[in-house]
Design a protein around this motif. Structure first.
Motif, PDB file in Angstrom:
ATOM      1  N   UNK A 176      21.311 -17.386  17.489  1.00  0.00           N
ATOM      2  CA  UNK A 176      20.714 -16.861  16.262  1.00  0.00           C
ATOM      3  C   UNK A 176      20.684 -17.927  15.161  1.00  0.00           C
ATOM      4  N   UNK A 177      19.531 -18.022  14.511  1.00  0.00           N
ATOM      5  CA  UNK A 177      19.314 -18.864  13.330  1.00  0.00           C
ATOM      6  C   UNK A 177      18.740 -17.983  12.229  1.00  0.00           C
ATOM      7  N   UNK A 178      18.871 -18.422  10.987  1.00  0.00           N
ATOM      8  CA  UNK A 178      18.192 -17.695   9.917  1.00  0.00           C
ATOM      9  C   UNK A 178      16.746 -18.184   9.840  1.00  0.00           C
ATOM     10  N   UNK A 179      15.795 -17.254   9.786  1.00  0.00           N
ATOM     11  CA  UNK A 179      14.387 -17.650   9.877  1.00  0.00           C
ATOM     12  C   UNK A 179      13.662 -17.633   8.537  1.00  0.00           C
ATOM     13  N   UNK A 180      14.365 -17.281   7.464  1.00  0.00           N
ATOM     14  CA  UNK A 180      13.840 -17.422   6.105  1.00  0.00           C
ATOM     15  C   UNK A 180      12.472 -16.753   5.957  1.00  0.00           C
ATOM     16  N   UNK A 181      11.482 -17.487   5.450  1.00  0.00           N
ATOM     17  CA  UNK A 181      10.200 -16.878   5.078  1.00  0.00           C
ATOM     18  C   UNK A 181       9.367 -16.395   6.248  1.00  0.00           C
ATOM     19  N   UNK A 182       9.754 -16.713   7.460  1.00  0.00           N
ATOM     20  CA  UNK A 182       9.102 -16.076   8.595  1.00  0.00           C
ATOM     21  C   UNK A 182       9.277 -14.558   8.520  1.00  0.00           C
ATOM     22  N   UNK A 183      10.267 -14.110   7.762  1.00  0.00           N
ATOM     23  CA  UNK A 183      10.514 -12.689   7.519  1.00  0.00           C
ATOM     24  C   UNK A 183       9.306 -11.997   6.910  1.00  0.00           C
ATOM     25  N   UNK A 184       8.507 -12.731   6.148  1.00  0.00           N
ATOM     26  CA  UNK A 184       7.403 -12.098   5.416  1.00  0.00           C
ATOM     27  C   UNK A 184       6.427 -11.374   6.339  1.00  0.00           C
ATOM     28  N   UNK A 185       6.250 -11.862   7.558  1.00  0.00           N
ATOM     29  CA  UNK A 185       5.332 -11.178   8.464  1.00  0.00           C
ATOM     30  C   UNK A 185       5.852  -9.785   8.826  1.00  0.00           C
ATOM     31  N   UNK A 186       7.157  -9.609   8.890  1.00  0.00           N
ATOM     32  CA  UNK A 186       7.737  -8.300   9.191  1.00  0.00           C
ATOM     33  C   UNK A 186       7.562  -7.350   8.001  1.00  0.00           C
ATOM     34  N   UNK A 187       7.769  -7.869   6.799  1.00  0.00           N
ATOM     35  CA  UNK A 187       7.578  -7.050   5.607  1.00  0.00           C
ATOM     36  C   UNK A 187       6.120  -6.648   5.463  1.00  0.00           C
ATOM     37  N   UNK A 188       5.208  -7.601   5.690  1.00  0.00           N
ATOM     38  CA  UNK A 188       3.780  -7.294   5.589  1.00  0.00           C
ATOM     39  C   UNK A 188       3.366  -6.243   6.620  1.00  0.00           C
ATOM     40  N   UNK A 189       3.881  -6.358   7.838  1.00  0.00           N
ATOM     41  CA  UNK A 189       3.552  -5.384   8.873  1.00  0.00           C
ATOM     42  C   UNK A 189       4.006  -3.987   8.471  1.00  0.00           C
ATOM     43  N   UNK A 190       5.158  -3.904   7.815  1.00  0.00           N
ATOM     44  CA  UNK A 190       5.661  -2.609   7.345  1.00  0.00           C
ATOM     45  C   UNK A 190       4.727  -2.013   6.305  1.00  0.00           C
ATOM     46  N   UNK A 191       4.291  -2.831   5.356  1.00  0.00           N
ATOM     47  CA  UNK A 191       3.389  -2.340   4.310  1.00  0.00           C
ATOM     48  C   UNK A 191       2.076  -1.852   4.917  1.00  0.00           C
ATOM     49  N   UNK A 192       1.535  -2.602   5.874  1.00  0.00           N
ATOM     50  CA  UNK A 192       0.290  -2.183   6.503  1.00  0.00           C
ATOM     51  C   UNK A 192       0.480  -0.895   7.310  1.00  0.00           C
ATOM     52  N   UNK A 193       1.634  -0.730   7.932  1.00  0.00           N
ATOM     53  CA  UNK A 193       1.904   0.518   8.660  1.00  0.00           C
ATOM     54  C   UNK A 193       1.900   1.708   7.702  1.00  0.00           C
ATOM     55  N   UNK A 194       2.500   1.538   6.524  1.00  0.00           N
ATOM     56  CA  UNK A 194       2.495   2.614   5.531  1.00  0.00           C
ATOM     57  C   UNK A 194       1.086   2.859   5.007  1.00  0.00           C
ATOM     58  N   UNK A 195       0.300   1.780   4.868  1.00  0.00           N
ATOM     59  CA  UNK A 195      -1.102   1.939   4.475  1.00  0.00           C
ATOM     60  C   UNK A 195      -1.860   2.759   5.517  1.00  0.00           C
ATOM     61  N   UNK A 196      -1.637   2.427   6.795  1.00  0.00           N
ATOM     62  CA  UNK A 196      -2.313   3.149   7.869  1.00  0.00           C
ATOM     63  C   UNK A 196      -1.927   4.619   7.893  1.00  0.00           C
ATOM     64  N   UNK A 197      -0.729   4.924   7.430  1.00  0.00           N
ATOM     65  CA  UNK A 197      -0.256   6.308   7.402  1.00  0.00           C
ATOM     66  C   UNK A 197      -0.700   7.051   6.147  1.00  0.00           C
ATOM     67  N   UNK A 198      -1.392   6.358   5.236  1.00  0.00           N
ATOM     68  CA  UNK A 198      -1.929   6.997   4.044  1.00  0.00           C
ATOM     69  C   UNK A 198      -1.000   7.048   2.859  1.00  0.00           C
ATOM     70  N   UNK A 199       0.143   6.351   2.903  1.00  0.00           N
ATOM     71  CA  UNK A 199       1.083   6.395   1.792  1.00  0.00           C
ATOM     72  C   UNK A 199       0.679   5.502   0.631  1.00  0.00           C
ATOM     73  N   UNK A 200      -0.190   4.541   0.883  1.00  0.00           N
ATOM     74  CA  UNK A 200      -0.663   3.654  -0.176  1.00  0.00           C
ATOM     75  C   UNK A 200      -1.987   3.051   0.252  1.00  0.00           C
ATOM     76  N   UNK A 201      -2.653   2.390  -0.686  1.00  0.00           N
ATOM     77  CA  UNK A 201      -3.804   1.559  -0.361  1.00  0.00           C
ATOM     78  C   UNK A 201      -3.505   0.155  -0.844  1.00  0.00           C
ATOM     79  N   UNK A 202      -4.204  -0.813  -0.285  1.00  0.00           N
ATOM     80  CA  UNK A 202      -3.937  -2.202  -0.671  1.00  0.00           C
ATOM     81  C   UNK A 202      -4.377  -2.493  -2.093  1.00  0.00           C
TER      82      UNK A 202
END
Length: 472
Positions: A56-82
């Protein structure tokens, strides 16, 4: 040349990079067609072990893709729009507004694509990952500082991804960290990826370079906190190969089952340039570069569209990179401060290409689209080989005869047959799902090119075609 020879050369490249940048270890991997074909490491950990694909290493800003995927999943579910405004979704952040009274309201889209205009903040954010919600709100009372006007230019903001974390928490009552675990890490089998430092011994401790020598970092890695959605994850080369493969599997677009943590359309959306950045020089090669949603996108003149993200924190440097839709990805993780792994991964792809070890370029548009284009190509070549107006009427849209009379087109077809003799299709190459280039040959070594485009409405017909040099 072979994959084996390419991997030998990659190993040499890794060793040279480790020496140049004083990296105690570099863990690296190559994934092709969904399989990890190589996962090795240079250097040794403090206990003398060589890192493995599970270290295991710390991956720093590579994390942003996981956060972005979460936001898009919530968008797809209708909880927000971009295009929802930040302050509509999280009213407590009302102080975070643009630099002028006429500034555009900051939206989710701005934050995802690094277009909010807030000042680049790597040095500051890297030392505040563990800040708690109350402390972050207290810091934001005076508002944010802006480098450029909102919505006008690329400006990399870690704070922006912390604000996305706040939005997710506000909308769902659950932190981004929990969403990432439940929505992605669990379903994708990324069992060694965590938001907290590993509770086992198989991890790479952080280092810094002092006087040309790598020494253990003076400070302990920061814990999880409110800014962690921008860069707090810990992971391994094996887990990141799963992540890259899953993201890339969204291309090409196709029919069929689309289940899973995030639909293919949203994954493809992440990997399109949403905000242009610059012509960026990496490994001595310039390329237009921009930001998608949580991912960098490079329009490379050697490999085509390359997607990925770097990570850098005190004690660590990392990068993942893949050629979009090509089923090939590479990752490199180092345990020294800001190790430049982005240049390394591009060179890794170059080595694989130099050794003919990259998967073939997939036909654009998918198999069904190629089959349709091949059918139209055959009809067109048959028409050129023996013109009749009746066949032309059946094949062409109504504009074709208006753009150039059939008599003129028939004469050009006759000239092609007189020059070439009997013609047959050698190859059809799709440009898009509705356009293609056809190589025709006469069996004696002579070839000619014919290109065509289909109509924008169904049923499809050919709306234009070109023969010879004009088709190139």
């Amino acid at each position: 040349m072979t994959l084996e020879s390419a991997l030998d050369r990659v190993g040499e490249l890794i060793a040279a990079t480790a020496r140049e940048h004083h990296c105690p270890t570099i863990s690296w991997a190559v994934a092709i067609d969904g399989h990890v074909v190589a996962a090795e490491a240079h250097g040794r950990l403090a206990d003398g072990r060589s890192p493995s694909r599970h270290t295991v290493y710390r991956i720093a800003s590579m994390t942003k893709s996981f956060t972005a995927a979460t936001v898009l999943a919530l968008r797809d579910e209708g909880l927000l729009t971009l295009d929802d405004h930040l302050t509509e979704l999280a009213p407590e952040l009302a102080s975070v507004v643009g630099p002028t009274t006429d500034a555009a309201p900051i939206t989710v889209r701005h934050l995802l694509s690094m277009a909010a205009g807030m000042a680049s903040d790597d040095a500051w954010a890297d030392r505040h990952l563990d800040i708690d919600a109350a402390a972050l709100e207290a810091l934001l009372v005076a508002g944010a500082a802006f480098a450029v006007d909102t919505g006008t230019a690329f400006e990399y903001s870690n704070l922006g991804y912390a604000l996305l974390g706040r939005i997710v928490d506000r909308l769902t009552g659950t932190r981004v960290q929990r969403h990432v675990i439940d929505r992605f890490l669990g379903p994708l089998g990324m069992d060694r990826t965590t938001w907290t430092r590993p509770d086992h011994d198989d991890w790479a401790p952080p280092h810094e370079v002092v006087g040309g020598v790598a020494e253990p970092d003076r400070l302990e890695p920061l814990a999880d906190g409110e800014i962690a959605p921008m860069g707090g994850l810990w992971s391994t080369t094996a887990d990141l190969c799963r992540w890259m493969t899953w993201l890339d599997d969204a291309t090409p677009a196709r029919d069929g089952d689309d289940g899973g943590p995030l639909c293919r359309a949203s994954r493809r959306e992440m990997q399109q340039i949403q905000r242009y950045s610059c012509v960026k020089l990496i490994a001595g090669r310039p390329a237009p570069t921009g930001y998608g949603f949580g991912l960098m996108v490079r329009e490379d003149d050697v490999h085509g569209r390359i997607v990925g993200h770097s990570g850098g924190l005190p004690g660590y440097g990392s990068n993942m990179r893949w050629i979009a839709g090509r089923r090939i990805g590479v990752v490199a993780l180092a345990n020294v401060k800001y190790a430049p792994m982005g240049e390394l991964t591009l060179r890794m792809l170059d080595v694989l290409g130099d050794h003919d070890a990259l998967p073939p370029v997939a036909e654009r548009g998918g198999r069904q689209s190629l089959a349709d284009l091949e059918r139209f190509a055959k009809l067109l070549v048959d028409l050129l080989a023996g013109w009749t107006d009746e066949a032309a009427d059946a094949l062409f849209a109504d504009n074709v005869g208006l753009d150039e009379p059939y008599a003129s087109r028939a004469a050009a077809a006759a000239e092609l047959v007189e020059r070439m003799g009997a013609i047959a299709i050698d190859r059809v190459v799709a440009s898009t799902s509705t356009s293609a280039s056809v190589t025709v040959g006469n069996g004696a070594g002579a070839t000619e090119t014919v290109s065509f485009d289909l109509t924008p409405l169904l049923p499809r017909r050919i709306q234009s075609y070109l023969i010879g040099e004009e088709a190139d």
